[in-house]
Scaffold this active site. Structure first.
Site, short mmCIF file in Angstrom:
data_model
loop_
_atom_site.label_atom_id
_atom_site.label_comp_id
_atom_site.label_asym_id
_atom_site.label_seq_id
_atom_site.Cartn_x
_atom_site.Cartn_y
_atom_site.Cartn_z
CG ASP A 13 -13.31 28.93 -5.94
OD1 ASP A 13 -13.82 28.25 -5.02
OD2 ASP A 13 -12.78 28.40 -6.93
C1 NOJ Z 1 -13.03 25.51 -4.62
C2 NOJ Z 1 -13.30 25.16 -6.05
O1 NOJ Z 1 -12.43 25.87 -6.89
C3 NOJ Z 1 -14.73 25.42 -6.49
O2 NOJ Z 1 -14.91 24.90 -7.77
C4 NOJ Z 1 -15.69 24.84 -5.51
O3 NOJ Z 1 -17.01 25.02 -5.96
C5 NOJ Z 1 -15.47 25.49 -4.16
N1 NOJ Z 1 -14.11 25.19 -3.72
C6 NOJ Z 1 -16.46 25.04 -3.10
O4 NOJ Z 1 -16.22 23.75 -2.72
#
Ligand code: NOJ
Length: 745
Positions: free
Chosen positions: A280
């Site tokens: 993430d």
């Molecule tokens: C953080 C989020 O937790 C995740 O779900 C998302 O896909 C990513 N950022 C990318 O934007």
């Protein structure tokens, strides 16, 4: 060399034998040979480049990184000219590997569908599949070939804002809907220009954040992880999901991004996943905050060795993997494997042959896409109460009020980057378009507005109205990532507005647009009907008009239990039985006399104030029409072996006055287990659409293998013994239509 390889027609690739220096060459299928030949020819630096995902940092910088072969993927760049420049830089320069362009396309790209929690309420996997397919087509027209969806986190806590992004509290429903989403995004053939790679996230346990506070630690014991949190991810792997995303949380002390048990032992070795895992956002770096890694270099080492293939924006891999290899802390073969996982997905996407988008721009907001979004919004609405106010009859004049009645941005819901509010059909626009005589007095300008100065005007306007439609709930920004709440009541002065409306004596229909179950307990008495639409997306207004007018009968069912108040959380339906289960006849707060002597009162598991059950149970939802169930039978009463199947057959007849749909839900209870088992578990469902007077024979099949669970010693077992099996229209015992007992021998 790669340039030459990608020029080869697939048939020529079949004949390809060996290529480039280093590494072993696979003699298996064309894909393996292609991936091997591409990756084995790469320098260590270029292999690492494929593992580096960069966010939009300016087109020149991205072009430079692409030309150097140091950017395997990019997120958050959607300018087509910029993307073209970046892609050209990648394919024109060594190592000639196209960049994978990604984006959070969560519930629509331009045409916005209901939030996933709303889609789950439809209990219609085909609707989820179709919505994801449409999202893929629209996104692919802007060059996006990878989305960070579906979110498969089980959410038993609506304080957690991200409950909006998933399919609710149940592992089976989430598995079915998640697999449907994967199939929708990826299609039958990932290399089709309109297919995009899906990403099962957040792997794993993220939804169990302590007290519903996003990013917080989780403490999920292995058996619970196996039986509740992992199954949707396993279903995604079985559906061929191309990628996974490691979650932010640490579970029982181990951050997912550095958790070898889940990333390698379970995902790769047990489930045979051969795509790639991305972290993430900066979660490699966040292992330093967790106190799990000393610095970025240590974090890179822990992540790659745990099985994390791609680093999202932390630059940890780009900056440290080469050194870590030279120091012997990371083996080059580990990096080669990770690189192969990435290149394999690029190959499957057909990127080597078609690196540039070819889908027409006209697909955006195409009429059939809007039609599908309308259907999805209609099917996602759950009617929680109706004293006869709906569908509207003999209603000519409507007073429309509430902060979401004309909120084109907010009804779209969380995670909307690309859908434009100028395309939103709000309730106000839709009622006008449908020819209603509408007076619109918002009363409150946004969901947190607590200024009651317009209430007198609302009351005046109500005098001449035949019915009042209040549209409230929460703004889109109040749910989604990082947007957690400890108080789930309607925000601002919305409850006061409902109270004011009730006093007018006119029928009050409350429509709630929200990203989560809200605790509307005290508002119910001020309404005659309640339609819960979640955030319904672009076509929410039209869907609402069709629903209240009776053109479409509400058929949504709750994908998560609604708590009476936040203190009752968690209140999920499939809890284990306690040693002292509540009977429902215990003493409540008001029954206790003053100066009561010391006693444990009911001596069972319940709350003195909120009592026993939730406000509304999982699976619950009303209809305008009525359904009669009959002719139940089960194929046999004794079963054995994983390949056996329980088949329950019955007839559903629409005996009411509207066409509509009912969701028949099959629950089981394992009566005695080697560990305590849930009091009920959804194991099958079927949504049946019926005309007035129409009836249908229905069969729900439950493979015996789905009665298996992880018991002692982390082993999956099918235990012998008795099971109750029943068909119901919600998870509540009152809604059971038929029940039987079966034996697994
Ligand atoms: C953080 C989020 O937790 C995740 O779900 C998302 O896909 C990513 N950022 C990318 O934007």
């Amino acid at each position: 060399m790669i340039k030459d390889i990608i020029k080869l027609a697939p048939i020529a690739l079949l004949a390809l034998s060996a290529c480039g220096g280093g590494g072993t060459v696979n003699n298996g299928n064309a894909e393996d040979r292609f991936v091997d030949s591409v990756v084995n020819s790469l320098s260590l630096k270029h292999k690492i480049g494929q593992l580096n995902q960069v966010t939009a940092v300016g087109v020149e910088e991205m072009e430079k990184l692409a030309a150097e072969g140091m950017m395997g993927s990019i997120l958050n760049e959607t300018n087509l000219d910029n993307l073209h420049r970046i892609q050209k830089a990648a394919v024109d320069n060594p190592p000639h590997i196209p960049v994978l362009i990604s984006r959070d396309v969560i519930h629509g790209y331009k045409t916005i569908f209901p939030i996933p929690l709303g889609q789950a309420a439809s209990f219609d996997p085909e609707l989820v599949r179709q919505g994801s397919e449409i999202s893929a087509i629209e996104a692919a027209s802007d060059g996006i070939r990878w989305t960070f969806a579906p979110m498969l986190d089980i959410a038993r806590d609506p304080r957690w804002g991200r409950i909006a992004e998933g399919y609710g509290e149940d592992a089976y429903l989430t598995s079915v809907m998640g697999a449907a989403a994967v199939k929708g995004y990826q299609g039958d053939d990932l290399s089709k220009e309109t297919s995009i790679a899906a990403c099962a996230k957040h792997f794993v346990g993220y939804g169990a954040a302590t007290a519903g506070r996003d990013y917080n630690s989780t403490f999920i014991p292995m058996r619970l992880l196996r039986n509740v949190y992992l199954p949707p991810f396993r279903a995604a792997a079985q559906a061929g999901c191309a990628t996974y995303m490691s979650s932010f949380n640490d579970n029982d002390g181990v951050p997912s991004t550095g958790n070898k048990l889940i990333l390698t032992d379970i995902l790769r070795n047990e489930w045979k996943f051969d795509g790639f895992v991305v972290s993430d956002w900066f979660s490699v770096g966040e292992m330093i905050n967790h106190g799990f890694a000393a610095d970025m270099k240590d974090a890179a080492e822990k992540a790659i060795n745990a099985g994390l293939d791609m680093d999202m924006v932390a630059n940890a891999y780009k900056d440290y993997l080469e050194t870590l290899v030279s120091e012997g802390k990371v083996s080059e073969s580990k990096i080669t494997e990770a690189c192969k996982n990435v290149v394999r997905i690029k190959y499957r996407l057909g990127l080597f042959q078609n690196p540039y988008p070819t889908v027409s721009q006209d697909v955006k907001y195409a009429p059939e896409h809007l039609e599908a979004a309308l259907h999805a919004a209609e099917q996602s609405a759950v009617m929680l109460k109706n004293n006869g106010a709906l569908p509207l009859k003999n209603v000519k004049k409507i007073l429309l009020c509430g902060p979401m009645a004309d909120a084109p941005h907010d009804q779209l819901g969380t995670w909307v980057f690309d859908g434009e509010k100028s395309h939103t059909i709000t309730p106000l626009a839709a009622f006008k378009e449908a020819g209603y005589d509408v007076t619109y007095v918002a009363g409150l300008t946004y969901s947190r507005d607590s200024n009651t100065s317009k209430f007198a005007e609302v009351t005046r306007a109500a005098k001449s109205a035949d019915a009042i439609i209040f549209v409230g709930g929460e703004e889109s920004i109040l749910s989604g990532e990082a947007h957690c709440l400890s108080n789930l009541n309607l925000q601002g002065a919305q409850s006061e507005l409902l109270e004011t409306l009730k006093k007018t004596g006119k029928p009050v229909v409350a429509v709630i647009m929200a990203g989560r179950p809200l605790t509307i307990t005290d508002d119910i008495k001020n309404t005659d009907a309640i339609l819960y639409m979640f955030h319904p997306g672009t076509m929410g207004g039209n869907a609402l008009v069709n629903l209240v007018a009776g053109k479409v009968t509400p058929s949504g069912k709750l994908p998560a239990s609604f708590p009476k108040n936040a203190g009752q959380i968690p209140v999920y339906y499939n809890q284990n039985n306690t040693g002292r289960p509540a009977s429902g006849n215990e003493i409540l707060l008001d029954d206790i006399p003053a100066e009561a002597g010391q006693t444990s009162l009911g001596c069972t598991s319940y709350m003195l104030d909120t009592g026993f059950g939730p406000l509304y149970p999982f699976g619950y939802g009303l209809s305008y029409t009525e359904f009669a169930f009959s002719d139940f039978s089960v194929n046999k009463t004794e079963f054995s072996g994983e390949n056996d199947e329980i088949k329950v057959s019955f007839t559903i007849k629409n005996t009411g006055n509207y066409e509509g749909a009912e969701v028949a839900q099959l629950y089981v209870r394992d009566l005695v287990g080697s560990i305590t088992r849930p009091i009920k578990e959804l194991k099958g469902f079927k949504k049946v659409y019926l005309q007035k007077g129409e009836q249908q024979n229905v069969e729900i099949t439950v493979p015996l293998s789905s009665l298996k669970f992880y018991g002692l010693d982390d082993k999956e077992i099918l235990e012998k013994g008795e099971f109750e099996v029943w068909i119901a229209t919600s998870s509540a015992n009152e809604d059971i239509k038929w029940k039987t007992k079966i034996t697994v021998k």
